[in-house]
Design a protein around this motif. Structure first.
Motif, PDB file in Angstrom:
ATOM      1  N   GLU A 137      70.797   8.947 134.875  1.00 11.41           N
ATOM      2  CA  GLU A 137      71.364   8.756 136.221  1.00 11.41           C
ATOM      3  C   GLU A 137      72.344   9.886 136.559  1.00 11.41           C
ATOM      4  O   GLU A 137      72.350  10.415 137.672  1.00 11.41           O
ATOM      5  CB  GLU A 137      72.078   7.404 136.282  1.00 11.41           C
ATOM      6  N   ARG A 138      73.157  10.265 135.569  1.00 11.88           N
ATOM      7  CA  ARG A 138      74.133  11.331 135.782  1.00 11.88           C
ATOM      8  C   ARG A 138      73.422  12.652 136.092  1.00 11.88           C
ATOM      9  O   ARG A 138      73.801  13.378 137.004  1.00 11.88           O
ATOM     10  CB  ARG A 138      74.979  11.454 134.508  1.00 11.88           C
ATOM     11  N   TRP A 139      72.384  12.948 135.324  1.00 16.91           N
ATOM     12  CA  TRP A 139      71.603  14.164 135.549  1.00 16.91           C
ATOM     13  C   TRP A 139      70.944  14.122 136.937  1.00 16.91           C
ATOM     14  O   TRP A 139      70.950  15.107 137.670  1.00 16.91           O
ATOM     15  CB  TRP A 139      70.558  14.292 134.446  1.00 16.91           C
ATOM     16  N   ASN A 140      70.374  12.970 137.279  1.00 15.09           N
ATOM     17  CA  ASN A 140      69.695  12.845 138.580  1.00 15.09           C
ATOM     18  C   ASN A 140      70.667  13.012 139.744  1.00 15.09           C
ATOM     19  O   ASN A 140      70.282  13.497 140.809  1.00 15.09           O
ATOM     20  CB  ASN A 140      68.962  11.504 138.674  1.00 15.09           C
ATOM     21  N   ASN A 141      71.916  12.617 139.549  1.00 14.90           N
ATOM     22  CA  ASN A 141      72.931  12.838 140.590  1.00 14.90           C
ATOM     23  C   ASN A 141      73.100  14.330 140.855  1.00 14.90           C
ATOM     24  O   ASN A 141      73.240  14.759 142.001  1.00 14.90           O
ATOM     25  CB  ASN A 141      74.285  12.243 140.180  1.00 14.90           C
ATOM     26  N   TRP A 142      73.105  15.133 139.770  1.00 18.89           N
ATOM     27  CA  TRP A 142      73.203  16.590 139.934  1.00 18.89           C
ATOM     28  C   TRP A 142      71.968  17.124 140.661  1.00 18.89           C
ATOM     29  O   TRP A 142      72.074  17.964 141.560  1.00 18.89           O
ATOM     30  CB  TRP A 142      73.327  17.273 138.572  1.00 18.89           C
ATOM     31  N   VAL A 143      70.798  16.644 140.245  1.00  9.06           N
ATOM     32  CA  VAL A 143      69.546  17.104 140.878  1.00  9.06           C
ATOM     33  C   VAL A 143      69.558  16.771 142.369  1.00  9.06           C
ATOM     34  O   VAL A 143      69.157  17.591 143.203  1.00  9.06           O
ATOM     35  CB  VAL A 143      68.319  16.490 140.169  1.00  9.06           C
ATOM     36  N   ASN A 144      70.053  15.592 142.701  1.00  5.93           N
ATOM     37  CA  ASN A 144      70.143  15.201 144.118  1.00  5.93           C
ATOM     38  C   ASN A 144      71.092  16.116 144.887  1.00  5.93           C
ATOM     39  O   ASN A 144      70.845  16.449 146.045  1.00  5.93           O
ATOM     40  CB  ASN A 144      70.586  13.741 144.253  1.00  5.93           C
ATOM     41  N   GLN A 145      72.186  16.522 144.227  1.00  8.44           N
ATOM     42  CA  GLN A 145      73.107  17.466 144.873  1.00  8.44           C
ATOM     43  C   GLN A 145      72.413  18.800 145.153  1.00  8.44           C
ATOM     44  O   GLN A 145      72.632  19.423 146.191  1.00  8.44           O
ATOM     45  CB  GLN A 145      74.344  17.705 143.998  1.00  8.44           C
ATOM     46  N   VAL A 146      71.577  19.223 144.208  1.00  4.18           N
ATOM     47  CA  VAL A 146      70.822  20.471 144.408  1.00  4.18           C
ATOM     48  C   VAL A 146      69.897  20.315 145.616  1.00  4.18           C
ATOM     49  O   VAL A 146      69.798  21.199 146.465  1.00  4.18           O
ATOM     50  CB  VAL A 146      70.005  20.844 143.143  1.00  4.18           C
ATOM     51  N   LYS A 147      69.225  19.162 145.696  1.00 10.74           N
ATOM     52  CA  LYS A 147      68.316  18.916 146.832  1.00 10.74           C
ATOM     53  C   LYS A 147      69.067  18.963 148.162  1.00 10.74           C
ATOM     54  O   LYS A 147      68.583  19.501 149.147  1.00 10.74           O
ATOM     55  CB  LYS A 147      67.642  17.547 146.672  1.00 10.74           C
ATOM     56  N   GLU A 148      70.271  18.391 148.175  1.00 11.75           N
ATOM     57  CA  GLU A 148      71.041  18.286 149.421  1.00 11.75           C
ATOM     58  C   GLU A 148      71.657  19.619 149.850  1.00 11.75           C
ATOM     59  O   GLU A 148      71.926  19.834 151.020  1.00 11.75           O
ATOM     60  CB  GLU A 148      72.152  17.238 149.269  1.00 11.75           C
ATOM     61  N   CYS A 149      71.896  20.524 148.884  1.00 10.27           N
ATOM     62  CA  CYS A 149      72.667  21.724 149.228  1.00 10.27           C
ATOM     63  C   CYS A 149      71.819  22.844 149.821  1.00 10.27           C
ATOM     64  O   CYS A 149      72.348  23.831 150.312  1.00 10.27           O
ATOM     65  CB  CYS A 149      73.441  22.243 148.019  1.00 10.27           C
ATOM     66  N   ASP A 150      70.481  22.702 149.788  1.00 10.45           N
ATOM     67  CA  ASP A 150      69.594  23.715 150.357  1.00 10.45           C
ATOM     68  C   ASP A 150      69.922  25.104 149.792  1.00 10.45           C
ATOM     69  O   ASP A 150      70.171  26.056 150.532  1.00 10.45           O
ATOM     70  CB  ASP A 150      69.702  23.702 151.887  1.00 10.45           C
ATOM     71  N   PHE A 151      69.925  25.200 148.467  1.00 19.32           N
ATOM     72  CA  PHE A 151      70.318  26.438 147.783  1.00 19.32           C
ATOM     73  C   PHE A 151      69.368  27.586 148.096  1.00 19.32           C
ATOM     74  O   PHE A 151      68.148  27.428 148.067  1.00 19.32           O
ATOM     75  CB  PHE A 151      70.363  26.210 146.266  1.00 19.32           C
ATOM     76  N   LYS A 152      69.958  28.761 148.359  1.00 20.00           N
ATOM     77  CA  LYS A 152      69.167  29.989 148.523  1.00 20.00           C
ATOM     78  C   LYS A 152      69.931  31.154 147.894  1.00 20.00           C
ATOM     79  O   LYS A 152      71.154  31.196 147.962  1.00 20.00           O
ATOM     80  CB  LYS A 152      68.933  30.302 150.003  1.00 20.00           C
ATOM     81  N   PHE A 153      69.177  32.097 147.301  1.00 22.45           N
ATOM     82  CA  PHE A 153      69.795  33.339 146.821  1.00 22.45           C
ATOM     83  C   PHE A 153      70.213  34.175 148.031  1.00 22.45           C
ATOM     84  O   PHE A 153      69.561  34.120 149.075  1.00 22.45           O
ATOM     85  CB  PHE A 153      68.801  34.158 145.989  1.00 22.45           C
ATOM     86  N   ASP A 154      71.299  34.940 147.863  1.00 15.52           N
ATOM     87  CA  ASP A 154      71.626  35.886 148.941  1.00 15.52           C
ATOM     88  C   ASP A 154      70.845  37.187 148.709  1.00 15.52           C
ATOM     89  O   ASP A 154      69.987  37.260 147.834  1.00 15.52           O
ATOM     90  CB  ASP A 154      73.145  36.122 149.029  1.00 15.52           C
ATOM     91  N   GLU A 155      71.132  38.225 149.494  1.00 14.06           N
ATOM     92  CA  GLU A 155      70.363  39.474 149.410  1.00 14.06           C
ATOM     93  C   GLU A 155      70.400  40.093 148.019  1.00 14.06           C
ATOM     94  O   GLU A 155      69.491  40.808 147.617  1.00 14.06           O
ATOM     95  CB  GLU A 155      70.886  40.530 150.418  1.00 14.06           C
ATOM     96  N   SER A 156      71.480  39.846 147.258  1.00 14.11           N
ATOM     97  CA  SER A 156      71.603  40.464 145.934  1.00 14.11           C
ATOM     98  C   SER A 156      70.889  39.660 144.852  1.00 14.11           C
ATOM     99  O   SER A 156      70.940  39.987 143.680  1.00 14.11           O
ATOM    100  CB  SER A 156      73.091  40.602 145.560  1.00 14.11           C
ATOM    101  N   ASP A 157      70.203  38.566 145.281  1.00 13.00           N
ATOM    102  CA  ASP A 157      69.517  37.687 144.324  1.00 13.00           C
ATOM    103  C   ASP A 157      70.476  37.046 143.326  1.00 13.00           C
ATOM    104  O   ASP A 157      70.108  36.708 142.210  1.00 13.00           O
ATOM    105  CB  ASP A 157      68.415  38.438 143.553  1.00 13.00           C
ATOM    106  N   GLU A 158      71.733  36.902 143.731  1.00 16.68           N
ATOM    107  CA  GLU A 158      72.724  36.235 142.885  1.00 16.68           C
ATOM    108  C   GLU A 158      73.094  34.904 143.528  1.00 16.68           C
ATOM    109  O   GLU A 158      73.269  34.826 144.742  1.00 16.68           O
ATOM    110  CB  GLU A 158      73.989  37.096 142.757  1.00 16.68           C
ATOM    111  N   PRO A 159      73.220  33.840 142.724  1.00 19.91           N
ATOM    112  CA  PRO A 159      73.662  32.563 143.288  1.00 19.91           C
ATOM    113  C   PRO A 159      75.099  32.674 143.787  1.00 19.91           C
ATOM    114  O   PRO A 159      75.949  33.213 143.098  1.00 19.91           O
ATOM    115  CB  PRO A 159      73.566  31.590 142.108  1.00 19.91           C
TER     116      PRO A 159
END
Length: 207
Positions: free
Chosen positions: A17-39
């Motif tokens: 459940e704890r791990w899935n909470n993190w995964v859900n945060q990743v889903k919600e944050c709409d993560f994208k690399f910037d131009e430098s390909d760095e998070p």
């Protein structure tokens, strides 16, 4: 007797459940690399925090084992449980997020291997980390992945025993599997100096 005691601890260090909470945060944050390909930014920080959360749980297990509160066998089983949770396949989220999760899981393979080598005593306390890094890289270039991960596990065990994985050594490692696994070892080292609260016996996870 230690079996029932161990079973209680066995379940408490980390949950799916704890791990899935993190995964859900990743889903919600709409993560994208910037131009430098760095998070970047707080979205990129989620992956760092995910990894730290796992590593601190593993360090807590090791601390309880060293304090004699759980047996090495229970500690190994608990690490294996966390490994199964964290390395399980995750449904695709987005191309960028999937790349970050894959990288994080590869990095954690090094962390888990290190914890297991340390708990089992399967390493040479007198070995030099820089020498072992060379062995791991040679094994990787020969496609001998088993020897490569085994050697990285030894490096991690040495770090857990108090030796230093220097920045100089890390800088000289070319990008590849060994580099990613060593990133997991580097995260262990950072967590160990960052806070020793994992050594405290406060039961924040009451049964």
């Amino acid at each position: 007797m230690s079996g029932t005691e161990g079973d209680v601890f066995h379940q408490d260090f980390y949950t799916a459940e704890r791990w899935n909470n993190w995964v859900n945060q990743v889903k919600e944050c709409d993560f994208k690399f910037d131009e430098s390909d760095e998070p970047q930014g707080k979205e990129g920080a989620i992956f760092v925090n995910m990894e730290d959360d796992i590593i601190l749980a593993c360090l807590k297990i090791i601390a309880k084992c060293e304090n004699g509160q759980i047996s090495p066998e229970t500690a190994m089983l608990s690490i294996a449980d966390i490994r199964d949770i964290a390395l399980a396949e995750i449904d695709p989220i987005s191309e960028d997020a999937d790349m970050m999760i894959e990288s994080l899981q590869t990095s954690l393979m090094g962390s888990f291997a290190a914890c297991e080598a340390y708990l089992s005593g399967d390493y040479d306390e007198n070995a030099e980390i820089s020498d072992l890094v060379k062995v791991a890289l040679e094994a990787e270039s020969s496609d001998d992945i088993e020897i490569a991960i085994g050697t990285v596990a030894e490096i991690g065990a040495l770090v857990l025993s108090g030796k230093e994985l220097t920045e100089k050594v890390m800088e000289e490692v070319p990008y590849g599997l060994v580099a990613e696994w060593l990133d997991g070892i580097d995260s262990i080292a950072a967590a160990m100096v960052g806070s020793d609260s994992y050594k405290n016996d406060e039961e924040d996870d009451e049964s």
